[in-house]
Design an enzyme around this catalytic site. Structure first.
Site, PDB file in Angstrom:
ATOM      1  N   GLU A  31       0.819  -1.211   0.000  1.00  0.00           N
ATOM      2  CA  GLU A  31       0.000   0.000   0.000  1.00  0.00           C
ATOM      3  C   GLU A  31       0.855   1.263   0.000  1.00  0.00           C
ATOM      4  O   GLU A  31       0.501   2.258  -0.635  1.00  0.00           O
ATOM      5  CB  GLU A  31      -0.945  -0.005   1.202  1.00  0.00           C
ATOM      6  N   HIS A  86      -9.034  -5.372  11.000  1.00  0.00           N
ATOM      7  CA  HIS A  86      -9.826  -5.193   9.783  1.00  0.00           C
ATOM      8  C   HIS A  86     -11.112  -4.400  10.010  1.00  0.00           C
ATOM      9  O   HIS A  86     -11.931  -4.305   9.100  1.00  0.00           O
ATOM     10  CB  HIS A  86     -10.211  -6.558   9.189  1.00  0.00           C
TER      11      HIS A  86
END
Length: 330
Positions: free
Chosen positions: A58, A128
């Site tokens: 990322e 998450h």
């Protein structure tokens, strides 16, 4: 009228902008196979030059998007899970966000960061299930949290067209929403303009993202006893302070429901600004996740840490029957 789902609205907005502007492109992991269903059909329609699968880094592809934007593209980055924003926070907050300011407006960085299914998705556990929108509002990145399919469509269009970085949180609690929508009326939604979903006279509820739907349900439950106005800010930075002030002129009472951690959250900022600048006749309340909450894997514990309709109903009822004068007397 046809039915539009929240996810299809995001997909439709992406396709619309890619049709209209060849500089719009999509970066992310598994965007070609549309693992989140947001990019469905885009690879076939626009090809691998504009729908680009990225390696699992990322930090790398967020920086890559900054460079692409400076070179004239309008990248949309899809992040699969919200916790990945912590990895890329430096690239967004310290690089992309600051370039135009540090160059006196000579360089634009029109990147859109899209978070499908942010927040809790049920058993996805601590790494998450975050909702870190307050972090980005705090540092001044334009921050969007749509609640409805029409707003998801319109705000994503506006984000892509904006010359600054914009981060769009699409809450997991909203992605299953489906509405009857006249497609001809779908249009860009300006940043910094809130929406009153339900007018009321007694209490203003500011609800962020998917919690708009909970607020509307609770408002309906209380309709016989408390008149609740449901205010959806839609964007957290810039925030529609004028819209909130107008609502509080009518009601004078405030409850905020915000699915993020309590300390330094957007809920606290809304309460503080209202207390400093707006008409309040009673102490306000906020419903949030607990301080420092990390959502566990167990579904029952996950739900126990999120704001509930029961908590919201209790807060509304308490605020509705109190005032500063009665609290002083007590």
């Amino acid at each position: 009228m046809p039915i539009l789902s929240y996810l299809k609205a995001l997909n439709r907005a992406l396709s619309t902008e890619m049709d209209a502007d060849p500089s719009v492109c999509v970066f992310g992991e598994d965007v070609g196979v549309a693992v989140s269903n947001v990019t469905t059909g885009l690879l076939k329609k626009f090809g691998p030059e504009r729908v680009v699968d990225m390696p699992i880094s990322e930090q790398a592809f967020t920086s890559f998007a900054t460079g692409a934007a400076m070179a004239g593209q309008r990248p949309v980055i899809e992040f699969q899970i919200p916790a990945l924003l912590f990895l890329a926070f430096e690239q967004i907050a310290n690089q992309a966000h600051k370039f135009s300011l540090m160059t006196g407006g000579q360089v634009n960085v029109p990147v859109t960061y899209l978070l499908p299914s942010s927040g809790s998705r049920g058993g996805w556990a601590g790494q998450h299930s975050d909702h870190p929108y307050s972090l980005f509002a705090h540092v001044g990145v334009k921050t969007v949290v749509p609640a409805t399919p029409a707003d998801a469509y319109g705000l994503l269009l506006t984000a892509i067209r904006d010359d600054d970085p914009v981060i769009v949180f699409a809450p997991a609690g909203a992605v299953g929403v489906r509405d009857n929508v006249d497609f001809a009326t779908l249009a860009p939604v300006p940043l910094g303009v809130g929406r009153v979903h339900r007018p009321g006279d007694d209490v203003t509820v500011v609800a962020v993202g998917h919690l708009v739907h909970d607020a509307l349900a609770v408002a309906e439950e209380l309709a016989g006893t408390v008149s609740v106005e449901v205010f959806d800010p839609r964007t957290l930075h810039p925030f529609d302070w004028a819209g909130l002030a107008a609502s509080l002129e009518r009601t004078g009472r405030l409850v905020v429901v915000d699915d993020s951690n309590r300390s330094c959250g957007i809920g606290g900022e809304i309460l503080a600004t209202a207390a400093e600048q707006m008409r309040l006749v009673a102490p306000p309340k906020r419903i949030t996740r607990p301080d420092g909450a990390v959502l566990p894997f167990a579904r029952e514990l996950d739900l126990a840490l999120q704001p509930t309709r029961a908590q919201l109903r209790t807060a509304i009822e308490q605020v509705a029957k109190t005032s500063f004068s009665t609290q002083t007397e007590e």
